[in-house]
Each structure stands twice: as C-alpha cells, then as structure tokens.
Design an enzyme around this catalytic site. Structure first.
Site, PDB file in Angstrom:
ATOM      1  N   ARG A  12     -10.128   5.553  10.645  1.00  0.00           N
ATOM      2  CA  ARG A  12      -8.675   5.378  10.722  1.00  0.00           C
ATOM      3  C   ARG A  12      -8.055   6.313  11.771  1.00  0.00           C
ATOM      4  NH1 ARG A  12      -6.561   2.736   6.126  1.00  0.00           N
ATOM      5  NH2 ARG A  12      -8.075   1.154   5.535  1.00  0.00           N
ATOM      6  N   ARG A  27       0.494  -1.671   7.500  1.00  0.00           N
ATOM      7  CA  ARG A  27       1.057  -0.436   6.947  1.00  0.00           C
ATOM      8  C   ARG A  27       1.991   0.301   7.914  1.00  0.00           C
ATOM      9  NH1 ARG A  27      -2.779   3.358   3.539  1.00  0.00           N
ATOM     10  NH2 ARG A  27      -0.702   3.823   2.708  1.00  0.00           N
ATOM     11  N   CYS A  30      -4.919   9.791  -3.046  1.00  0.00           N
ATOM     12  CA  CYS A  30      -4.207   8.822  -2.199  1.00  0.00           C
ATOM     13  C   CYS A  30      -2.763   8.656  -2.640  1.00  0.00           C
ATOM     14  CB  CYS A  30      -4.880   7.459  -2.252  1.00  0.00           C
ATOM     15  SG  CYS A  30      -6.551   7.449  -1.638  1.00  0.00           S
ATOM     16  N   ASP A  70       0.811  -1.223   0.000  1.00  0.00           N
ATOM     17  CA  ASP A  70       0.000   0.000   0.000  1.00  0.00           C
ATOM     18  C   ASP A  70       0.846   1.276   0.000  1.00  0.00           C
ATOM     19  OD1 ASP A  70      -2.656  -0.808  -0.189  1.00  0.00           O
ATOM     20  OD2 ASP A  70      -2.880  -1.098   1.974  1.00  0.00           O
ATOM     21  N   HIS A  72     -11.594   7.319   4.777  1.00  0.00           N
ATOM     22  CA  HIS A  72     -10.654   8.432   4.947  1.00  0.00           C
ATOM     23  C   HIS A  72     -11.372   9.718   4.537  1.00  0.00           C
ATOM     24  CE1 HIS A  72      -6.510   6.187   4.477  1.00  0.00           C
ATOM     25  NE2 HIS A  72      -6.690   6.530   5.737  1.00  0.00           N
TER      26      HIS A  72
HETATM   27  N1  ARG Z   1      -5.326   0.172   0.892  1.00  0.00           N
HETATM   28  C1  ARG Z   1      -5.064   1.444   1.508  1.00  0.00           C
HETATM   29  C2  ARG Z   1      -5.647   1.454   2.909  1.00  0.00           C
HETATM   30  O1  ARG Z   1      -6.675   0.897   3.116  1.00  0.00           O
HETATM   31  C3  ARG Z   1      -5.646   2.554   0.695  1.00  0.00           C
HETATM   32  C4  ARG Z   1      -5.291   3.912   1.186  1.00  0.00           C
HETATM   33  C5  ARG Z   1      -5.876   4.979   0.360  1.00  0.00           C
HETATM   34  N2  ARG Z   1      -5.356   6.244   0.693  1.00  0.00           N
HETATM   35  C6  ARG Z   1      -6.056   7.334   0.950  1.00  0.00           C
HETATM   36  N3  ARG Z   1      -5.414   8.444   1.135  1.00  0.00           N
HETATM   37  N4  ARG Z   1      -7.355   7.296   1.074  1.00  0.00           N
HETATM   38  O2  ARG Z   1      -5.073   2.015   3.813  1.00  0.00           O
END
Ligand code: ARG
Length: 277
Positions: free
Chosen positions: A147, A98, A270, A73, A176
C-alpha cells in the site's frame, strides 16, 4: 535462575474511531475481502461498540469521526493519517475506493487545530506507520510493498522530524504493517517475522532484541492487529496463543471479538488511530 516479574505501566491515550454504520464488503482490495461472504452489519456495530467501551473502561479517551455513506472501509480509522507530537502526516490512499476518506480525516484534524502536513506520496497512515516514542529516542517504523510507497517514508521523516525505518512487507495477506507488527509499549514491539523480507527481519532483530515474536497462526488470526496502552493489550479473541505469550511477557491481554470487521481485512488496530498530541 530467578525470573523478575515485569511491571507494565499503562499510559492514558487518546484514540480516534469511526462507527461502522456504512460498513460492507463491496469490493476486494486485499486477500481477506470476499464480496460473496455475508456480513452482519448489526453485529459489526455491536462488536465495534464493545471495543470502544473497552477502551473507555480502561480510562482512555475516544474521539469519533463521522462515518460517511459510500465509504464502507471508513471504519478502519487507522488508515486516515499518522500523528506524532502534535503534527499530522495525512494519508493518500492507494485504491480509489478509499480516496475520499483522507479528506474526512484532514477536516477532523484541521477543525481541532492540529498542524497538518498534506502528503504527495501514497501512504495509508497508521496502517503502515508505527511510532515508538522511547525506542532509540523516538522511532518511526514504516511498511512498504503493498500500500504505502517507499517515497512516503522519506516524506514522513521530513514532516515529522523522526527517523523512519523502512521495512519491506512480502506476503500479500499482511498488506499493511499493522497486521504484522505492533508496538506493545513505548519502546518495544511484537511482530511476525515471516511477513517481512529477510533483510527487514535482520533490521528488526537489531533494533528490537527484546521483541515478542508471533507465529503464523497468531498473525493469520489478526493477533498482531492490536492496540496496547503499555500494559493492557486489546487483541482479536481468536489469537489465543499470542495472548498467552503477551501474558508471559507481563502484559494483560484483553480479547476482543471482531468477526465482522475481519471480513474487510482488519481487526482491533485498524479501527483505532492514536492521537499523539
Ligand atoms: N478493507 C480495508 C483495506 O483493504 C481494510 C483496512 C484495514 N486497516 C488496517 N489498518 N490494516 O484497505
């Protein structure tokens, strides 16, 4: 009534991107990720390259972060930190898959001599923070609910010395802030109200009476995951309705195809962090 054409003025930006060399959908940490759906890694790189070239073609600077194996990612460079006026507020990822990305971003900023503030609270950088330098004297919008955690908003305010407005995200598809809201210039935003709690919708309406509003289709096509230089708006090519709304508002939509990276739950924004010196 006479309509006055708005003259939108671009401002040169410096961006940070990370090539999708190790991109894959190996785990599912958002509702868009399906580990059984095939990803075309070559096409992912090609599409990402085209996005980078589009930014360069508009006169912007793009710096690169070296992709690391085992961090599929990492291409979503927006999540690694949040910069305002030369200061960096570092990220602390929610999901262990991550976690290691944060250190790579930190090393990048420290090697360039940025003032780096390490976080104690969970936050995913520009995924959940947006900065509007000309709105209300310089305003940070911050998302929480999936998140980034609420205490990180206060921590960011202390780190960056700008007021932080907390907005509650309520729909897991918009996990997000940057999939539900974007700055389109230094003082204005575009957003999908349905991604926010009723109270947060009221707050946004009060602060940004001239905002461009997107509908569910625009938002679900990742249209809001856009990057604007104040005039040119790079956005997912599937968000055609949003593109024409932005055009009506005087912006120039620049459609970008990112079908592969969408499978990881991200699009234009992203992939791009803005470096605000
Ligand atoms: N697969 C990543 C996650 O779930 C995607 C992140 C996307 N980034 C963003 N800025 N929305 O964390």
């Amino acid at each position: 009534m006479v309509t006055v054409e708005q003259q939108r003025v671009p401002r040169k930006r410096t961006y940070l991107m990370c090539a999708p060399r190790h991109f894959a959908v190996e785990y599912a940490i958002n509702p868009w990720m399906d580990v059984t759906a095939p990803v075309d890694p070559e096409l992912a790189v090609k599409q990402w390259d085209r996005l980078r070239e589009t930014l360069l073609g508009l006169g912007h600077e793009v710096q690169l972060l070296a992709p690391e194996p085992g961090l599929p990612d990492m291409v979503y460079a927006a999540n690694g930190a949040f910069t305002v006026d030369g200061t960096v507020y570092g990220a602390r990822f929610k999901h262990h898959q991550r976690t290691a990305e944060a250190a790579a971003h930190r090393a990048f900023y420290e090697s360039q001599g940025w003032r780096f503030i390490a976080p104690n609270e969970t936050n995913e950088g520009e995924g959940d923070f947006a900065y509007l330098p000309e709105a209300h004297g310089g305003l940070i919008l911050a998302g929480y609910g999936f998140r980034t955690e609420l205490p990180a908003h206060a921590e960011a305010q202390e780190a960056l010395g700008r007021p932080v407005v907390s907005l509650r995200l309520v729909d897991p598809r918009f996990y997000h802030l940057d999939v539900a809201l974007a700055s389109i210039d230094d003082a204005n935003i575009v957003y999908y109200p349905g991604a926010f709690s009723a109270a947060s919708q009221k707050v946004l309406a009060q602060l940004f009476p001239d905002a461009v509003l997107a509908d569910a289709d625009d938002a679900l096509a990742f249209g809001l995951n856009l990057v604007s230089d104040g005039a040119n708006v790079m956005l997912n090519s599937e968000a055609t309705r949003l593109a024409s709304r932005l055009e009506t508002a005087g912006y120039t939509p620049v459609p970008v195809e990112l079908t592969e990276l969408k499978k990881g739950g991200g699009s234009v924004k992203c992939c791009i962090a803005e470096l605000r010196h």
